[in-house]
Enzyme design. Structure first.
Site, mmCIF file in Angstrom:
data_model
loop_
_atom_site.group_PDB
_atom_site.id
_atom_site.type_symbol
_atom_site.label_atom_id
_atom_site.label_comp_id
_atom_site.label_asym_id
_atom_site.label_seq_id
_atom_site.Cartn_x
_atom_site.Cartn_y
_atom_site.Cartn_z
ATOM 1 N N LYS A 80 50.682 -59.194 42.850
ATOM 2 C CA LYS A 80 49.414 -59.899 43.031
ATOM 3 C C LYS A 80 49.750 -61.380 43.114
ATOM 4 O O LYS A 80 50.788 -61.824 42.612
ATOM 5 C CB LYS A 80 48.499 -59.656 41.829
ATOM 6 N N GLY A 177 26.271 -55.028 41.045
ATOM 7 C CA GLY A 177 26.901 -55.651 42.202
ATOM 8 C C GLY A 177 26.295 -55.077 43.468
ATOM 9 O O GLY A 177 26.069 -53.865 43.555
ATOM 10 N N GLY A 179 27.615 -55.877 46.628
ATOM 11 C CA GLY A 179 28.577 -56.365 47.618
ATOM 12 C C GLY A 179 29.014 -55.272 48.574
ATOM 13 O O GLY A 179 28.299 -54.284 48.804
ATOM 14 N N ASN A 180 30.230 -55.471 49.118
ATOM 15 C CA ASN A 180 30.723 -54.573 50.172
ATOM 16 C C ASN A 180 30.890 -53.141 49.699
ATOM 17 O O ASN A 180 30.457 -52.203 50.363
ATOM 18 C CB ASN A 180 32.077 -55.086 50.677
ATOM 19 N N VAL A 181 31.541 -52.951 48.542
ATOM 20 C CA VAL A 181 31.780 -51.590 48.065
ATOM 21 C C VAL A 181 30.450 -50.948 47.686
ATOM 22 O O VAL A 181 30.163 -49.798 48.056
ATOM 23 C CB VAL A 181 32.729 -51.583 46.842
ATOM 24 N N ALA A 182 29.608 -51.696 46.962
ATOM 25 C CA ALA A 182 28.339 -51.150 46.473
ATOM 26 C C ALA A 182 27.494 -50.621 47.632
ATOM 27 O O ALA A 182 26.896 -49.552 47.546
ATOM 28 C CB ALA A 182 27.580 -52.223 45.704
#
Ligand code: NAD
Length: 361
Positions: A80, A177, A179-182
């Site tokens: 990371k 959330g 966002g994109n995943v949600a």
């Protein structure tokens, strides 16, 4: 804690401090373990309070990447990177190209990707300096649908364990959330007939999501108090802690966010003591990494990636069974599965290449 103590605590192989004062780059690349393959993990740009906070974040996140790849059966190591700075005001081509040069200097031991605070646009700048970058437009693309697919199947496995049936129809699910995943996750849940509540710290995002695809928007702080079957964290890390766990009114916690537990062991124990089944984050959210891994193998087929992400269902059932049999917390069972695979591969003998004898014709 000193720097070397912090690095030794999690058993990292290498930690690289990257400085390019001319463009204001201050970054850290952490390579946790390359037993299974090159260390892959995104680069996060964040306004860390101080260097110690940045170091702790990159060390914890890179170790989770090792375990994530190991449990998912991928041939990747854990790494990371963090860039210290404000992603809203401090991004520039030169900054990301400088970072790209540090990635290149590692000769493929670390492969970067986008993460919180970075986007595909910066990956294109990094790509000008190194080929060790994934998620550049035109390749495997946005990992969110694959992550959401895996989380959905992971939730079904949790339901099977807790309720005896894996259907999510008529289950109440609170999604933190928007966002994109949600967004992709909520689509799956609604299609199956679940009752879904959605919250975001920016309420208009939750309202927009529900307006577009369905579900009921709720206040961000209400998520811990709503009676439900499943609480699904899909925002930032550290949301499961001493203050929030006593408030939860769910039977299962299963979501995509990384580092959901603020204190890894203590918070996993708190959930267990409250009779809440916790799906370890790096196991249930591995769909996105599977997508990138397929790109790196050069055999990219999105249908195969979705099949592999669906198999998170079986991985979690196996993990929960192991936890029961060995009297472990789910997080301990996940770490055991990862460490057992790493130990097995590390134990293989090295076969040296035949050397040509110089005196032979
Ligand atoms: P995103 O940035 O698109 O969405 C996150 C959302 O959470 C944002 O809308 C943000 O406003 C909201 N948020 C932040 N703090 C909140 C809070 N306290 N309460 C409610 N909402 C809050 O990110 P994403 O790509 O959807 O990823 C979500 C999480 O899943 C992140 O933790 C990410 O690291 C993790 N994850 C994502 C992927 C992927 O494929 N995108 C893969 C693995 C893990």
């Amino acid at each position: 804690m000193g720097i070397f103590d912090a690095v030794q605590l999690y058993g990292h192989e290498q930690v690289v401090f990257c400085s390019e004062p001319a463009v204001g780059l201050r970054a850290i690349i952490a390579i946790h373990d390359t037993t299974l393959g090159p260390a892959l993990g995104g680069v996060r740009m964040w306004m860390y309070r101080d260097e110690e906070e940045a170091l702790t974040d990159v060390l914890r996140l890179s170790r989770a990447m090792t375990y994530k790849a190991a449990v998912a059966g991928l041939n990747l190591g854990g790494g990371k990177a963090v860039i210290i700075g404000d992603p809203r005001t401090q991004k520039s081509e030169a900054l990301f190209r400088a970072f790209g040069r540090f990635v290149e200097s590692l000769g493929g031991r670390y492969i970067t990707a986008e993460d919180v605070g970075t986007t595909t646009a910066e990956m294109e700048w990094i790509r000008m300096e190194t080929r060790y970058v994934t998620g550049v437009p035109g390749r495997s693309g946005d990992p969110s649908p694959f992550t959401a697919h895996g989380v959905y199947y992971g939730m079904k496995a949790c339901a099977k364990v807790v309720f005896g049936a894996d259907s999510l129809a008529n289950r109440t699910i609170v999604v933190q959330g928007a966002g994109n995943v949600a967004r992709h996750l909520v689509e799956h849940l609604l299609r199956e007939g679940a009752h879904v509540y959605v919250a975001d710290i920016f309420p208009e995002k939750a309202q927009q999501l529900c307006h577009d695809i369905g579900g009921t928007p709720v206040e961000a702080d209400a998520v811990y108090d709503i009676p439900c079957d499943i609480f699904s964290p899909n925002a930032l890390g550290g949301v499961l802690n001493e203050e929030t766990i006593p408030r939860l009114r769910c039977a299962i916690v299963a979501g995509a966010a990384n580092n959901q537990l603020r204190e890894e062991h203590a918070d996993a124990q708190r959930l267990h003591d409250r009779g809440i089944l916790y799906a370890p984050d790096y196991v249930i959210n591995a769909g996105g990494l599977m997508n990138v891994a397929a790109e790196l193998e050069g055999t990219y087929d999105p249908r195969r990636v979705l099949e592999k992400a669906s198999d998170i269902y079986n991985t979690l059932l196996k993990l929960f069974r192991m936890a029961r049999e060995r009297n472990l917390l789910p997080t301990e069972a996940a770490a055991a599965i990862a460490e057992e695979r790493l130990a097995a591969i590390r134990s293989l003998r090295v076969m040296s290449h035949a050397r040509v004898c110089p005196s032979l014709p």
